[in-house]
Motif scaffolding. Structure first.
Motif, short mmCIF file in Angstrom:
data_model
loop_
_atom_site.label_atom_id
_atom_site.label_comp_id
_atom_site.label_asym_id
_atom_site.label_seq_id
_atom_site.Cartn_x
_atom_site.Cartn_y
_atom_site.Cartn_z
N SER A 11 0.83 -1.21 0.00
CA SER A 11 0.00 0.00 0.00
C SER A 11 0.86 1.26 0.00
CB SER A 11 -0.93 0.02 1.21
OG SER A 11 -1.85 -1.03 1.15
N ASN A 125 -6.75 -0.63 -2.87
CA ASN A 125 -6.43 -1.19 -1.56
C ASN A 125 -7.60 -1.96 -0.96
OD1 ASN A 125 -3.76 -0.37 -1.46
ND2 ASN A 125 -4.26 1.59 -0.54
N SER A 130 -5.81 -7.17 0.95
CA SER A 130 -4.77 -6.84 1.92
C SER A 130 -5.22 -7.09 3.35
CB SER A 130 -4.31 -5.39 1.74
OG SER A 130 -5.39 -4.51 1.84
#
Length: 182
Positions: A11, A125, A130
């Motif tokens: 990220s 994201n 993630s």
């Protein structure tokens, strides 16, 4: 830590590389120097490379510092080879720098570029796997993640760091990242 540190590092690299590359070129537009560059004898691809290569190097340095910090602070060290991570990183940086270049093409001001970059970075994201597994997402979201370069690089990071995967193991993800870079 083993699951989240690679995702946070990806990220960070995503945000810095795409946002800064886009803002750098838009700054030339705002200052009016892009017109001077257009009439100069320099080729356009040389200008673009000159603007993007520093951010490629910056991305590599930030990634190295992030890996070192993850190792020192959290004890997250790759089980696999570092060169595999760096090969994937360079392909990924080309993708993110290309996104920054695309954003700068459609933006007239730095504020527009920042807004566009934050929009895409947040979507990338959220739909990257993630913080939650891609398998646990609804089917439509799983389909959308196939067009998300962040997802593939996070998978590569986790494969190399947690499982010790080699270059052959990450090739499908590397092909996807490479296709998006092109």
């Amino acid at each position: 830590h083993l699951y989240i540190v690679p995702a946070i590092l990806v990220s960070l690299i995503t945000s810095i590389s795409s946002l800064q590359a886009g803002l750098n070129i838009v700054l030339e537009k705002e200052n009016g120097t892009i017109e001077q560059i257009n009439v100069s004898p320099i080729k356009k691809h040389i200008f673009i490379l000159g603007k993007l290569i520093p951010f490629l190097v910056l991305g590599i340095v930030l990634f190295s510092l992030g890996m070192f910090t993850g190792w020192v602070v959290y004890g997250v060290a790759p089980v696999g080879k570092l060169y595999v991570l760096f090969i994937a990183l360079i392909a990924y940086l080309f993708t993110m720098l290309g996104m920054g270049l695309l954003i700068s093409t459609y933006s007239g001001t730095q504020q527009q570029a920042m807004s566009l970059a934050f929009f895409f970075i947040n979507i990338f994201n959220i739909l990257s796997g993630s913080f939650n597994s891609v398998d646990s997402m609804p089917h439509w979201a799983q389909v959308v993640t196939r067009f998300n370069p962040v997802r593939y690089f996070i998978e590569v990071m986790r494969m190399v760091i947690m499982k010790g995967s080699g270059l052959r193991d990450i090739l499908p993800n590397l092909y996807a990242i490479g296709a998006m870079a092109i």
